[in-house]
Write a protein that holds these residues in place. Structure first.
Motif, mmCIF file in Angstrom:
data_model
loop_
_atom_site.group_PDB
_atom_site.id
_atom_site.type_symbol
_atom_site.label_atom_id
_atom_site.label_comp_id
_atom_site.label_asym_id
_atom_site.label_seq_id
_atom_site.Cartn_x
_atom_site.Cartn_y
_atom_site.Cartn_z
ATOM 1 N N ILE A 118 -11.683 46.622 20.825
ATOM 2 C CA ILE A 118 -11.673 47.779 21.711
ATOM 3 C C ILE A 118 -11.215 49.008 20.946
ATOM 4 C CG2 ILE A 118 -10.561 48.829 23.735
ATOM 5 C CD1 ILE A 118 -10.463 46.075 25.004
ATOM 6 N N LEU A 119 -12.012 50.051 21.007
ATOM 7 C CA LEU A 119 -11.645 51.348 20.452
ATOM 8 C C LEU A 119 -11.317 52.247 21.631
ATOM 9 C CD1 LEU A 119 -13.484 53.284 17.622
ATOM 10 C CD2 LEU A 119 -12.350 54.437 19.516
ATOM 11 N N MET A 120 -10.066 52.681 21.716
ATOM 12 C CA MET A 120 -9.580 53.421 22.874
ATOM 13 C C MET A 120 -9.643 54.918 22.623
ATOM 14 S SD MET A 120 -6.071 52.614 24.943
ATOM 15 C CE MET A 120 -6.728 51.058 25.565
ATOM 16 N N LEU A 121 -10.068 55.654 23.647
ATOM 17 C CA LEU A 121 -10.112 57.113 23.594
ATOM 18 C C LEU A 121 -9.012 57.674 24.480
ATOM 19 C CD1 LEU A 121 -13.966 57.653 24.046
ATOM 20 C CD2 LEU A 121 -12.702 57.413 21.891
ATOM 21 N N THR A 122 -8.225 58.594 23.951
ATOM 22 C CA THR A 122 -7.160 59.194 24.734
ATOM 23 C C THR A 122 -7.243 60.710 24.645
ATOM 24 O OG1 THR A 122 -4.748 59.417 24.961
ATOM 25 C CG2 THR A 122 -5.580 58.944 22.775
ATOM 26 N N ALA A 123 -6.964 61.368 25.764
ATOM 27 C CA ALA A 123 -7.030 62.831 25.798
ATOM 28 C C ALA A 123 -5.754 63.462 25.273
ATOM 29 C CB ALA A 123 -7.295 63.309 27.230
ATOM 30 N N ARG A 124 -4.714 62.666 25.100
ATOM 31 C CA ARG A 124 -3.442 63.207 24.651
ATOM 32 C C ARG A 124 -3.073 62.620 23.295
ATOM 33 N NH1 ARG A 124 1.161 62.523 28.908
ATOM 34 N NH2 ARG A 124 0.531 60.348 28.767
ATOM 35 N N ASP A 125 -2.609 63.484 22.425
ATOM 36 C CA ASP A 125 -2.154 63.041 21.109
ATOM 37 C C ASP A 125 -0.700 62.607 21.216
ATOM 38 O OD1 ASP A 125 -2.079 62.481 18.442
ATOM 39 O OD2 ASP A 125 -2.008 64.559 17.769
ATOM 40 N N ASP A 126 -0.477 61.564 21.987
ATOM 41 C CA ASP A 126 0.860 61.089 22.308
ATOM 42 C C ASP A 126 1.050 59.707 21.686
ATOM 43 O OD1 ASP A 126 3.099 59.858 23.586
ATOM 44 O OD2 ASP A 126 2.939 61.318 25.214
ATOM 45 N N GLU A 127 2.013 59.598 20.791
ATOM 46 C CA GLU A 127 2.200 58.328 20.087
ATOM 47 C C GLU A 127 2.568 57.198 21.032
ATOM 48 O OE1 GLU A 127 3.859 57.431 15.802
ATOM 49 O OE2 GLU A 127 5.516 57.709 17.193
ATOM 50 N N THR A 128 3.298 57.522 22.112
ATOM 51 C CA THR A 128 3.654 56.478 23.069
ATOM 52 C C THR A 128 2.413 55.872 23.697
ATOM 53 O OG1 THR A 128 5.761 57.561 23.565
ATOM 54 C CG2 THR A 128 4.937 55.974 25.175
ATOM 55 N N ASP A 129 1.466 56.747 24.103
ATOM 56 C CA ASP A 129 0.209 56.244 24.662
ATOM 57 C C ASP A 129 -0.524 55.367 23.667
ATOM 58 O OD1 ASP A 129 0.706 57.586 26.972
ATOM 59 O OD2 ASP A 129 -0.737 59.203 26.628
ATOM 60 N N MET A 130 -0.535 55.799 22.407
ATOM 61 C CA MET A 130 -1.229 55.037 21.377
ATOM 62 C C MET A 130 -0.604 53.658 21.202
ATOM 63 S SD MET A 130 -1.650 58.089 18.592
ATOM 64 C CE MET A 130 -2.381 59.672 19.058
ATOM 65 N N LEU A 131 0.729 53.616 21.156
ATOM 66 C CA LEU A 131 1.416 52.346 20.950
ATOM 67 C C LEU A 131 1.218 51.415 22.131
ATOM 68 C CD1 LEU A 131 4.779 53.482 19.299
ATOM 69 C CD2 LEU A 131 2.899 52.243 18.221
ATOM 70 N N VAL A 132 1.232 51.978 23.342
ATOM 71 C CA VAL A 132 0.987 51.145 24.520
ATOM 72 C C VAL A 132 -0.434 50.576 24.472
ATOM 73 C CG1 VAL A 132 0.746 51.138 27.030
ATOM 74 C CG2 VAL A 132 2.673 52.320 25.970
ATOM 75 N N GLY A 133 -1.398 51.418 24.110
ATOM 76 C CA GLY A 133 -2.773 50.951 24.004
ATOM 77 C C GLY A 133 -2.926 49.841 22.992
ATOM 78 N N LEU A 134 -2.324 50.012 21.819
ATOM 79 C CA LEU A 134 -2.381 48.964 20.800
ATOM 80 C C LEU A 134 -1.637 47.723 21.269
ATOM 81 C CD1 LEU A 134 -1.743 51.151 17.617
ATOM 82 C CD2 LEU A 134 -3.927 50.219 18.388
ATOM 83 N N GLY A 135 -0.563 47.939 22.025
ATOM 84 C CA GLY A 135 0.239 46.810 22.484
ATOM 85 C C GLY A 135 -0.474 45.923 23.481
ATOM 86 N N VAL A 136 -1.398 46.480 24.270
ATOM 87 C CA VAL A 136 -2.094 45.664 25.273
ATOM 88 C C VAL A 136 -3.392 45.086 24.745
ATOM 89 C CG1 VAL A 136 -1.071 46.901 27.210
ATOM 90 C CG2 VAL A 136 -3.284 47.644 26.307
ATOM 91 N N GLY A 137 -3.765 45.433 23.494
ATOM 92 C CA GLY A 137 -4.921 44.759 22.907
ATOM 93 C C GLY A 137 -6.004 45.632 22.330
ATOM 94 N N ALA A 138 -5.808 46.963 22.300
ATOM 95 C CA ALA A 138 -6.794 47.820 21.639
ATOM 96 C C ALA A 138 -6.674 47.640 20.131
ATOM 97 C CB ALA A 138 -6.580 49.283 22.011
ATOM 98 N N ASP A 139 -7.799 47.759 19.431
ATOM 99 C CA ASP A 139 -7.805 47.609 17.974
ATOM 100 C C ASP A 139 -7.679 48.940 17.256
ATOM 101 O OD1 ASP A 139 -8.610 44.667 17.082
ATOM 102 O OD2 ASP A 139 -9.607 45.113 18.958
#
Length: 263
Positions: free
Chosen positions: A102-123
């Motif tokens: 999974i490649l996740m797209l986020t509208a915010r350059d927020d490291e917390t969002d990125m880490l949560v996304g990676l934590g639930v299974g995004a690659d």
């Protein structure tokens, strides 16, 4: 980013004349795009179709989960902010049914969002706005990694598990355990851990990790390495991977224990 007529949810786009540009091993790949903004969804679908991939679009979270279950896509491009259920919950449901890059797209350059996304299974993740060229490059790299892992599993003799304190890495089964409990790692996280653990106490630069794990030579992506390292530390503990500031990372076996395999 180019715009066009919105593509109906669930409609697929077949490869056009430009499909000859796609790499030979990836021409049959199916990519699911889960994106609720019509202009962005259409632009992504058109570009990926031009690369030779079969593309299907879903416009909300629940439709994305249903499409992933039906299609079993080779890769999912997934927006975080979606109607119904968000991209994080979509990721959890997709990965629970069938492990999928999974490649996740986020509208915010927020490291917390990125880490949560990676934590639930995004690659991997990208922040909007993004270039289509970079999106295509990351998708190709993800597909190559999946192909490489499948080929290695089919042709490489089973390696004994690596033991690192209370962490066990079973390379043959591509599973990781901590304190006897299995820890879910994405394919990218697994390859990153194996590469670091294969050279204990050796400092590996971000650029080398990006090139060998992500198969991506653009140094602008080194922040992606940092985010995946943080995700690994959250799952496996903070002490296994040491930061060498300004250079990269080194794997640190637990004190008085060398990196070793089961007999």
């Amino acid at each position: 980013m180019s715009s066009g007529n919105p593509q109906p949810s669930g409609a697929s786009q077949q490869p056009g004349p430009a499909s000859a540009a796609a790499s030979t091993g990836q021409q049959s790949a199916t990519v699911l795009v889960v994106e609720d903004e019509p202009t962005i969804a259409t632009a992504i679908a058109q570009r990926l179709s031009a690369e030779g991939w079969r593309v299907e679009v879903a416009r909300d979270g629940l439709s994305g989960v249903d499409a992933a279950s039906r299609l079993r896509p080779d890769l999912v491009v997934l927006d975080v902010m979606l109607p119904g259920i968000d991209g994080l919950e979509v990721t959890r449901r997709i990965q629970a049914e069938h492990p999928t890059p999974i490649l996740m797209l986020t509208a915010r350059d927020d490291e917390t969002d990125m880490l949560v996304g990676l934590g639930v299974g995004a690659d991997d993740y990208m922040t909007k706005p993004f270039s289509m060229r970079e999106l295509v490059a990351r998708i190709k790299a993800l597909l190559r990694r999946v192909d490489r892992a499948a080929q290695a599993a089919a042709t490489t003799p089973a390696d004994p598990p690596m033991m690192m304190g209370d962490v066990t890495v079973d390379r043959a089964q591509r599973r990781v355990y901590r304190g006897g409990e299995e820890v879910h790692l994405t394919p990218t996280e697994f390859e990153l851990l194996v590469m670091l653990a294969g050279s204990p106490k050796t400092v590996l630069t971000r650029e080398r990790l990006l090139a060998e794990v992500w198969d991506w030579a653009d140094a602008s992506g080194t922040r992606t390495v940092d985010s995946h390292i943080k995700a690994l530390r959250r799952k496996l503990g903070p002490d296994l991977i040491r930061t060498v500031h300004g250079v990269g990372y080194a794997f640190e076996p637990p004190a008085n224990q060398a990196n070793q395999a089961n007999p």
